[in-house]
Design a protein around this motif. Structure first.
Motif, PDB file in Angstrom:
ATOM      1  N   GLN A   1       0.017 -12.628 -19.543  1.00  0.00           N
ATOM      2  CA  GLN A   1      -0.697 -11.470 -20.058  1.00  0.00           C
ATOM      3  C   GLN A   1      -1.924 -11.943 -20.841  1.00  0.00           C
ATOM      4  OE1 GLN A   1       1.678  -8.960 -22.548  1.00  0.00           O
ATOM      5  NE2 GLN A   1      -0.033  -7.644 -23.125  1.00  0.00           N
ATOM      6  N   VAL A   2      -3.090 -11.448 -20.461  1.00  0.00           N
ATOM      7  CA  VAL A   2      -4.330 -11.851 -21.111  1.00  0.00           C
ATOM      8  C   VAL A   2      -4.522 -11.057 -22.403  1.00  0.00           C
ATOM      9  CG1 VAL A   2      -6.840 -11.931 -20.911  1.00  0.00           C
ATOM     10  CG2 VAL A   2      -5.409 -12.481 -18.922  1.00  0.00           C
ATOM     11  N   GLN A   3      -4.855 -11.777 -23.457  1.00  0.00           N
ATOM     12  CA  GLN A   3      -5.191 -11.134 -24.722  1.00  0.00           C
ATOM     13  C   GLN A   3      -6.479 -11.710 -25.269  1.00  0.00           C
ATOM     14  OE1 GLN A   3      -1.639 -11.454 -27.311  1.00  0.00           O
ATOM     15  NE2 GLN A   3      -1.569  -9.223 -27.197  1.00  0.00           N
ATOM     16  N   GLY A  35     -18.100 -12.974 -22.657  1.00  0.00           N
ATOM     17  CA  GLY A  35     -19.217 -12.135 -23.052  1.00  0.00           C
ATOM     18  C   GLY A  35     -18.924 -11.355 -24.318  1.00  0.00           C
ATOM     19  N   TRP A  36     -19.999 -10.967 -25.003  1.00  0.00           N
ATOM     20  CA  TRP A  36     -19.925 -10.059 -26.139  1.00  0.00           C
ATOM     21  C   TRP A  36     -20.718  -8.802 -25.794  1.00  0.00           C
ATOM     22  CZ3 TRP A  36     -16.918 -10.437 -30.358  1.00  0.00           C
ATOM     23  CH2 TRP A  36     -16.412 -11.692 -30.718  1.00  0.00           C
ATOM     24  N   ALA A  98     -13.902 -10.824 -20.775  1.00  0.00           N
ATOM     25  CA  ALA A  98     -13.825 -11.913 -19.806  1.00  0.00           C
ATOM     26  C   ALA A  98     -13.641 -11.330 -18.409  1.00  0.00           C
ATOM     27  CB  ALA A  98     -12.665 -12.846 -20.139  1.00  0.00           C
ATOM     28  N   PRO A  99     -14.247 -11.942 -17.411  1.00  0.00           N
ATOM     29  CA  PRO A  99     -14.030 -11.503 -16.039  1.00  0.00           C
ATOM     30  C   PRO A  99     -12.700 -12.044 -15.521  1.00  0.00           C
ATOM     31  CG  PRO A  99     -15.537 -13.333 -16.072  1.00  0.00           C
ATOM     32  CD  PRO A  99     -15.208 -13.035 -17.503  1.00  0.00           C
ATOM     33  N   SER A 100     -12.275 -11.533 -14.402  1.00  0.00           N
ATOM     34  CA  SER A 100     -11.040 -12.019 -13.796  1.00  0.00           C
ATOM     35  C   SER A 100     -11.306 -13.176 -12.841  1.00  0.00           C
ATOM     36  CB  SER A 100     -10.334 -10.886 -13.040  1.00  0.00           C
ATOM     37  OG  SER A 100     -11.185 -10.365 -12.031  1.00  0.00           O
ATOM     38  N   TYR A 114     -13.336  -7.848 -16.767  1.00  0.00           N
ATOM     39  CA  TYR A 114     -12.063  -7.165 -16.521  1.00  0.00           C
ATOM     40  C   TYR A 114     -11.207  -7.057 -17.774  1.00  0.00           C
ATOM     41  CZ  TYR A 114      -7.704  -6.031 -14.128  1.00  0.00           C
ATOM     42  OH  TYR A 114      -6.554  -5.419 -13.715  1.00  0.00           O
ATOM     43  N   TYR A 115     -11.234  -8.091 -18.598  1.00  0.00           N
ATOM     44  CA  TYR A 115     -10.407  -8.117 -19.799  1.00  0.00           C
ATOM     45  C   TYR A 115     -11.281  -7.855 -21.031  1.00  0.00           C
ATOM     46  CZ  TYR A 115      -7.320 -10.579 -16.571  1.00  0.00           C
ATOM     47  OH  TYR A 115      -6.553 -10.924 -15.499  1.00  0.00           O
ATOM     48  N   TRP A 116     -10.759  -7.024 -21.942  1.00  0.00           N
ATOM     49  CA  TRP A 116     -11.511  -6.631 -23.129  1.00  0.00           C
ATOM     50  C   TRP A 116     -10.634  -6.732 -24.367  1.00  0.00           C
ATOM     51  CZ3 TRP A 116     -16.659  -5.108 -22.962  1.00  0.00           C
ATOM     52  CH2 TRP A 116     -17.202  -4.954 -21.691  1.00  0.00           C
TER      53      TRP A 116
END
Length: 126
Positions: A1-3, A35-36, A98-100, A114-116
Motif C-alpha cells: 500500500q502506497v503512502q 512532484g509537489w 507520485a506516478p504509478s 496516481y498517488y497523492w
C-alpha cells in the motif's frame, strides 16, 4: 500500500521560509518521479515542482522558479520542497504526488500522478 505523508507546513510571514517534507512508503522510491502541487482557496490545484529519479532533473512552475527548490533523499525515501522568499499568494495546501510508472519523467500534469498525500497547509501572512 502506497503512502505519501507531507509535513512541515505552517504559518510564516512574507519573505520567510519553510521546508516541506514528504515521506513515501510502499513504492520503489528510487525509480519514481516525485512532484509537489498546491491548491489555494477557491482555485484549482496547480503544479509547483517535480524531480525525476533519473538524473535527477527538476522542473518548476514559473511562479516559484528561483524561490523554491525540490530535492530528494532516496535513502530516506523522502522528497523536500524548500520554499524561500514566501509570498501571500503562496498560501495553499501543498500535496506531494507520485506516478504509478517509472516512465513518467518531469511531468507538470496532474493526470500523470496516481498517488497523492493528504496535504499540508502553508499560510503566508503579509
Amino acid at each position: 500500500q502506497v503512502q505519501l505523508v507531507e509535513s512541515g507546513g505552517g504559518l510564516v510571514q512574507a519573505g520567510g521560509s519553510l521546508r516541506l517534507s514528504c515521506a513515501a512508503s510502499g513504492l520503489t522510491f528510487n525509480r519514481v518521479t516525485m512532484g509537489w502541487f498546491r491548491q489555494a482557496p477557491g482555485k484549482e490545484r496547480e503544479f509547483v515542482a517535480t524531480i525525476n529519479w533519473s538524473g535527477p532533473s527538476s522542473y518548476y512552475a514559473d511562479s516559484v522558479k528561483g524561490r523554491f527548490t525540490i530535492s530528494r533523499d532516496n535513502a530516506k525515501r523522502t522528497v523536500y520542497l524548500q520554499m524561500n522568499s514566501l509570498k501571500p499568494e503562496d498560501t495553499a495546501v501543498y500535496y506531494c504526488a507520485a506516478p504509478s510508472s517509472a516512465y513518467v519523467l518531469g511531468s507538470p500534469n496532474q493526470s500523470d500522478y496516481y498517488y497523492w498525500g493528504q496535504g499540508t497547509q502553508v499560510t503566508v501572512s503579509s
